[in-house]
Design a protein around this motif. Structure first.
Motif, mmCIF file in Angstrom:
data_model
loop_
_atom_site.group_PDB
_atom_site.id
_atom_site.type_symbol
_atom_site.label_atom_id
_atom_site.label_comp_id
_atom_site.label_asym_id
_atom_site.label_seq_id
_atom_site.Cartn_x
_atom_site.Cartn_y
_atom_site.Cartn_z
ATOM 1 N N MET A 502 -125.075 9.742 -18.928
ATOM 2 C CA MET A 502 -124.057 8.981 -18.208
ATOM 3 C C MET A 502 -122.940 9.897 -17.717
ATOM 4 S SD MET A 502 -123.558 5.448 -20.393
ATOM 5 C CE MET A 502 -124.773 4.133 -20.282
ATOM 6 N N THR A 503 -122.366 9.558 -16.568
ATOM 7 C CA THR A 503 -121.233 10.295 -16.013
ATOM 8 C C THR A 503 -119.939 9.716 -16.580
ATOM 9 O OG1 THR A 503 -122.438 10.773 -13.982
ATOM 10 C CG2 THR A 503 -120.037 10.961 -13.903
ATOM 11 N N ALA A 504 -119.044 10.602 -17.026
ATOM 12 C CA ALA A 504 -117.799 10.175 -17.678
ATOM 13 C C ALA A 504 -116.601 10.742 -16.929
ATOM 14 C CB ALA A 504 -117.777 10.648 -19.134
ATOM 15 N N ASP A 505 -115.676 9.855 -16.538
ATOM 16 C CA ASP A 505 -114.395 10.269 -15.954
ATOM 17 C C ASP A 505 -113.369 10.342 -17.074
ATOM 18 O OD1 ASP A 505 -115.370 10.287 -13.293
ATOM 19 O OD2 ASP A 505 -115.258 8.101 -13.262
ATOM 20 N N LEU A 506 -112.811 11.544 -17.292
ATOM 21 C CA LEU A 506 -111.940 11.792 -18.445
ATOM 22 C C LEU A 506 -110.495 11.951 -18.020
ATOM 23 C CD1 LEU A 506 -114.146 14.513 -20.156
ATOM 24 C CD2 LEU A 506 -114.123 12.078 -20.671
ATOM 25 N N GLU A 507 -109.598 11.357 -18.800
ATOM 26 C CA GLU A 507 -108.152 11.612 -18.703
ATOM 27 C C GLU A 507 -107.723 12.164 -20.063
ATOM 28 O OE1 GLU A 507 -105.927 11.337 -16.329
ATOM 29 O OE2 GLU A 507 -107.161 10.494 -14.742
ATOM 30 N N ILE A 508 -107.612 13.507 -20.169
ATOM 31 C CA ILE A 508 -107.279 14.148 -21.453
ATOM 32 C C ILE A 508 -105.766 14.307 -21.547
ATOM 33 C CG2 ILE A 508 -107.646 16.138 -22.934
ATOM 34 C CD1 ILE A 508 -110.203 16.711 -21.359
ATOM 35 N N MET A 509 -105.168 13.674 -22.559
ATOM 36 C CA MET A 509 -103.718 13.795 -22.730
ATOM 37 C C MET A 509 -103.400 15.146 -23.366
ATOM 38 S SD MET A 509 -100.943 11.488 -24.853
ATOM 39 C CE MET A 509 -101.325 10.012 -23.945
ATOM 40 N N THR A 510 -102.639 15.995 -22.648
ATOM 41 C CA THR A 510 -102.317 17.336 -23.132
ATOM 42 C C THR A 510 -100.900 17.455 -23.665
ATOM 43 O OG1 THR A 510 -101.671 17.986 -20.898
ATOM 44 C CG2 THR A 510 -103.963 18.387 -21.558
ATOM 45 N N ASN A 511 -100.040 16.499 -23.305
ATOM 46 C CA ASN A 511 -98.658 16.558 -23.813
ATOM 47 C C ASN A 511 -98.038 15.178 -23.682
ATOM 48 O OD1 ASN A 511 -96.271 17.588 -24.868
ATOM 49 N ND2 ASN A 511 -96.441 19.469 -23.665
ATOM 50 N N HIS A 512 -97.095 14.891 -24.571
ATOM 51 C CA HIS A 512 -96.418 13.587 -24.563
ATOM 52 C C HIS A 512 -95.005 13.774 -25.097
ATOM 53 C CE1 HIS A 512 -96.224 9.136 -26.045
ATOM 54 N NE2 HIS A 512 -95.438 9.371 -24.997
ATOM 55 N N LEU A 513 -94.034 13.621 -24.217
ATOM 56 C CA LEU A 513 -92.627 13.734 -24.617
ATOM 57 C C LEU A 513 -91.996 12.349 -24.585
ATOM 58 C CD1 LEU A 513 -91.555 16.898 -22.572
ATOM 59 C CD2 LEU A 513 -92.337 16.779 -24.950
ATOM 60 N N GLU A 514 -91.149 12.070 -25.546
ATOM 61 C CA GLU A 514 -90.509 10.765 -25.651
ATOM 62 C C GLU A 514 -89.002 10.895 -25.522
ATOM 63 O OE1 GLU A 514 -91.784 9.190 -29.383
ATOM 64 O OE2 GLU A 514 -93.748 8.565 -28.637
ATOM 65 N N ASN A 515 -88.406 9.857 -24.909
ATOM 66 C CA ASN A 515 -86.946 9.738 -24.843
ATOM 67 C C ASN A 515 -86.294 10.968 -24.196
ATOM 68 O OD1 ASN A 515 -84.760 8.009 -25.330
ATOM 69 N ND2 ASN A 515 -84.165 9.153 -27.161
ATOM 70 N N ILE A 516 -86.837 11.353 -23.034
ATOM 71 C CA ILE A 516 -86.290 12.512 -22.322
ATOM 72 C C ILE A 516 -85.893 12.073 -20.912
ATOM 73 C CG2 ILE A 516 -87.536 14.224 -23.649
ATOM 74 C CD1 ILE A 516 -88.835 13.621 -20.241
ATOM 75 N N ILE A 517 -85.157 12.955 -20.220
ATOM 76 C CA ILE A 517 -84.785 12.689 -18.834
ATOM 77 C C ILE A 517 -85.887 13.235 -17.929
ATOM 78 C CG2 ILE A 517 -83.180 13.310 -16.991
ATOM 79 C CD1 ILE A 517 -80.930 13.210 -19.002
ATOM 80 N N ALA A 518 -86.440 12.368 -17.092
ATOM 81 C CA ALA A 518 -87.469 12.782 -16.137
ATOM 82 C C ALA A 518 -87.235 12.028 -14.837
ATOM 83 C CB ALA A 518 -88.867 12.498 -16.680
ATOM 84 N N ILE A 519 -87.425 12.721 -13.719
ATOM 85 C CA ILE A 519 -87.224 12.129 -12.400
ATOM 86 C C ILE A 519 -88.436 12.449 -11.537
ATOM 87 C CG2 ILE A 519 -84.717 12.310 -12.561
ATOM 88 C CD1 ILE A 519 -84.863 14.751 -10.733
ATOM 89 N N PRO A 520 -88.603 11.733 -10.409
ATOM 90 C CA PRO A 520 -89.720 12.048 -9.506
ATOM 91 C C PRO A 520 -89.657 13.491 -9.038
ATOM 92 C CG PRO A 520 -88.789 9.905 -8.944
ATOM 93 C CD PRO A 520 -87.873 10.513 -9.981
ATOM 94 N N LEU A 521 -90.801 14.141 -8.995
ATOM 95 C CA LEU A 521 -90.865 15.545 -8.614
ATOM 96 C C LEU A 521 -90.351 15.760 -7.190
ATOM 97 C CD1 LEU A 521 -91.748 18.410 -9.364
ATOM 98 C CD2 LEU A 521 -94.042 17.842 -8.531
ATOM 99 N N ARG A 522 -90.528 14.763 -6.332
ATOM 100 C CA ARG A 522 -90.085 14.914 -4.939
ATOM 101 C C ARG A 522 -88.568 14.992 -4.826
ATOM 102 N NH1 ARG A 522 -91.581 9.598 -5.633
ATOM 103 N NH2 ARG A 522 -90.006 7.998 -5.117
ATOM 104 N N ALA A 523 -87.851 14.613 -5.894
ATOM 105 C CA ALA A 523 -86.395 14.692 -5.866
ATOM 106 C C ALA A 523 -85.888 16.104 -6.109
ATOM 107 C CB ALA A 523 -85.796 13.744 -6.901
ATOM 108 N N VAL A 524 -86.751 17.010 -6.584
ATOM 109 C CA VAL A 524 -86.347 18.389 -6.886
ATOM 110 C C VAL A 524 -86.668 19.270 -5.686
ATOM 111 C CG1 VAL A 524 -86.634 20.334 -8.442
ATOM 112 C CG2 VAL A 524 -86.782 18.002 -9.328
ATOM 113 N N LEU A 525 -85.636 19.954 -5.188
ATOM 114 C CA LEU A 525 -85.788 20.819 -4.022
ATOM 115 C C LEU A 525 -85.532 22.273 -4.393
ATOM 116 C CD1 LEU A 525 -83.697 18.675 -1.497
ATOM 117 C CD2 LEU A 525 -86.146 18.501 -1.948
ATOM 118 N N ASN A 526 -85.976 23.184 -3.548
ATOM 119 C CA ASN A 526 -85.674 24.607 -3.702
ATOM 120 C C ASN A 526 -84.598 24.987 -2.695
ATOM 121 O OD1 ASN A 526 -87.492 25.380 -5.775
ATOM 122 N ND2 ASN A 526 -89.175 25.232 -4.310
ATOM 123 N N LYS A 527 -83.506 25.549 -3.219
ATOM 124 C CA LYS A 527 -82.396 25.944 -2.362
ATOM 125 C C LYS A 527 -81.808 27.243 -2.878
ATOM 126 C CE LYS A 527 -78.000 24.340 -0.438
ATOM 127 N NZ LYS A 527 -76.958 23.279 -0.457
#
Length: 575
Positions: A502-527
């Motif tokens: 059978m073919t298996a589509d995998l989502e392997i969790m490699t890291n999990h941080l809780e109660n942190i500040i995170a924003i959409p990546l598109r909001a971060v610019l290079n200047k």
């Protein structure tokens, strides 16, 4: 008639056309669309997506990643184990110490963060007070704070003087034992050479053994060592009889005593070597000499131990004194700071606050906020050190990657094992596993034990299966010009529905941080070679430098410093 009718229609069309053109030319310009998000604490997960194939389950051969001494073995051949069970461990006492130190640093950093938060609260309260003006009741409270701060400072200074006096007394009590300890050592050493071993040597000017040793070189070495020992005892006697006026003099005297007794012990050991060789002595005489020698050695070793113990006690007392004095001095410094702060607060309340003072207090609030942001970043770094220390420990522990039965157990408690040498083998109780080839870009994120969600094409998205990573091949396999690494996962549920191939589509969790500040990546610019975000402050766009961390699989990125909870961040501005 038709001409006139057509002309009227043409006039009406031209008027309408002019009206439409005028509307589009003269209509007000629409402001650009701005998308924003409010900064909130959230969880961040990182996944690696990959496609694999179900295969028949295999056995697992396990080895320690590091070499070392086996400290614990938890299972034997024939035992049933579950995935995650600890099978064997190496001695990791030093790594555990590193882990505890890293955790202590996290606790210290978190305590500092608490202090920074308290400072922010106090500075904010003071700013609010300055803006609202001073009342008579507040002046009375400020005066009481000054009086209490003066009292606390007086108590702290008295404690400091008491601590210094006690420290000096405790240290002097130890130094009072120095001469007695050296006299005892001199007596024991002198007795060893001139009494216990007196029968072994002639009393003529050219001292020699009273018997003939068979090893001439050993004989010469022993006679030379005896002469050196007597010279060292003379130095020790001279040192004892000196007037010692400082602690440094006593420290030097102890060093002289230790050197002298070590020379005597070396001499005694050489005499022992002479007696252990072939000598022309009767059995009874030889036994007597050896008994006297052992007594001499015991006495000299006892004297050496006394000197070493006294040196260690003095050093420990000095360190204790420094720690105690520094601890009380810190309290005094804090009390002095509190007094100055209380006096400044009272003076400000009495004089009232100028605009410059309010601005200065506002800057203090902003600095306190910046300290909190910076300290949170430090805590993240310290937590990373904890994770690193835990990872090092894990390399000295073998966990069962699968549920199964142990078929080989070569790890024995107390034995030394080499790295990557197979010591335990397990046969799986399950029938199927998943093989996936993960690219070199993602393999660094994967580790043994990572959980994964599995979708089998045969059943679709409506039915999810669970699996965990049980092995990662160290050797790469090039597929279509890309280096990949075979990674094996074992199912945790739904085994009865699974079929090989059978073919298996995998989502392997490699890291999990809780109660942190995170924003959409598109909001971060290079200047200007810096990572920045655009904040919306009172309708104005403000650029702020940020430090990013983990990038999640949901399009968000962790922010370690630069923004705080509650701020408004721009994610898109329409051109």
């Amino acid at each position: 008639m038709n001409f006139i009718k057509k002309f009227k229609v043409l006039i009406i069309f031209v008027i309408i056309l002019l009206a439409v053109v005028g509307y589009f030319l003269l209509k007000p310009e629409k402001p650009p669309r701005i998308d924003t998000v409010k900064v909130e604490l959230t969880d961040l997960k990182q996944f690696v997506s990959v496609v694999g194939n179900v295969k028949a389950a295999k056995n697992a051969d396990l080895a320690f990643e590091n070499g070392g001494k086996v400290s614990k073995v938890h299972f034997d051949v024939g035992d049933h184990v579950n995935a995650g069970d600890v099978l064997a461990e190496l001695n990791v006492a030093d790594l555990q110490a590193d882990l505890q130190q890293a955790k202590a640093q996290v606790s210290s950093a978190e305590a500092t963060l608490g202090q920074y938060k308290a400072v922010l609260s106090a500075e904010q309260a003071r700013l609010d007070e300055m803006k609202s003006g001073t009342r008579l009741e507040e002046i009375k409270i400020a005066q009481t704070k000054v009086d209490n701060a003066k009292s606390d400072l007086s108590i702290a200074k008295l404690d400091l003087e008491t601590t210094k006096t006690k420290a000096q007394t405790d240290l002097e009590n130890l130094y009072d034992d120095v001469i007695n300890t050296l006299n005892d050592g001199h007596t024991k050493a002198d007795n060893a050479i001139n009494t216990q071993l007196d029968d072994l040597f002639t009393n003529v000017n050219n001292v020699d053994f009273t018997f003939e040793p068979n090893n001439s070189q050993l004989e010469v070495n022993a006679l030379t060592a005896r002469r050196d020992s007597l010279l060292e005892l003379t130095k020790l006697r001279t040192e004892i009889d000196k007037v010692h006026t400082s602690n440094l003099d006593f420290d030097n005297a102890l060093s002289v005593g230790k050197t002298s007794l070590l020379a005597v012990r070396y001499f005694l050991n050489l005499v022992g070597d002479v007696l252990d060789g072939d000598v022309s002595l009767s059995t009874a005489t030889l036994a007597t000499y050896k008994t006297n020698l052992n007594t001499a050695k015991t006495n000299v070793n006892t004297a050496l131990t006394s000197i070493s113990n006294l040196q260690q006690s003095i050093l420990a007392q000095k360190n204790t004194n420094i720690d105690n004095i520094n601890s009380i001095q810190a309290i005094v410094d804090g009390a002095e700071f509190d007094l100055r702060s209380a006096e400044d607060e009272l003076n400000l309340k009495l004089a009232g606050y100028t605009k410059e003072q309010v601005d200065a207090q506002t800057a203090k609030v902003q600095q306190a906020e910046a300290n909190i942001v910076s300290q949170r970043a430090i805590i993240n770094q310290k937590n990373a050190s904890v994770e690193s220390a835990q990872a090092k420990i894990e390399k000295n522990i073998i966990h069962s990657p699968i549920k199964g039965v142990i078929t080989k157990q070569d790890a024995k408690e107390g034995e030394i094992v080499s790295a990557n040498t197979i010591v335990i083998s397990i046969i799986s109780e399950l029938e199927f596993e998943i093989e996936a080839y993960i690219t070199e870009v993602d393999i660094s994120k994967i580790k043994i034990g990572n959980k994964a969600q599995v979708v089998l094409d045969a059943y679709g998205d409506d039915e999810l299966f669970e699996a965990s990573v049980v092995s990662i091949d160290p050797a790469e396999r090039v597929i279509e010009g890309v280096s990949t690494y075979k990674t094996t996962l074992q199912f945790s549920n739904g085994v009865e529905k699974i079929r090989s191939g059978m073919t298996a589509d995998l989502e392997i969790m490699t890291n999990h941080l809780e109660n942190i500040i995170a924003i959409p990546l598109r909001a971060v610019l290079n200047k200007d070679n810096n990572k920045v975000v655009r904040k919306l402050v009172n309708g104005e766009i403000v650029y702020e430098n940020v430090t990013t961390g983990l990038r999640g699989s949901d399009g968000k990125v962790e922010i370690l410093s630069g923004i705080k909870e509650g701020e408004i961040i721009i994610t898109f501005i329409e051109e």
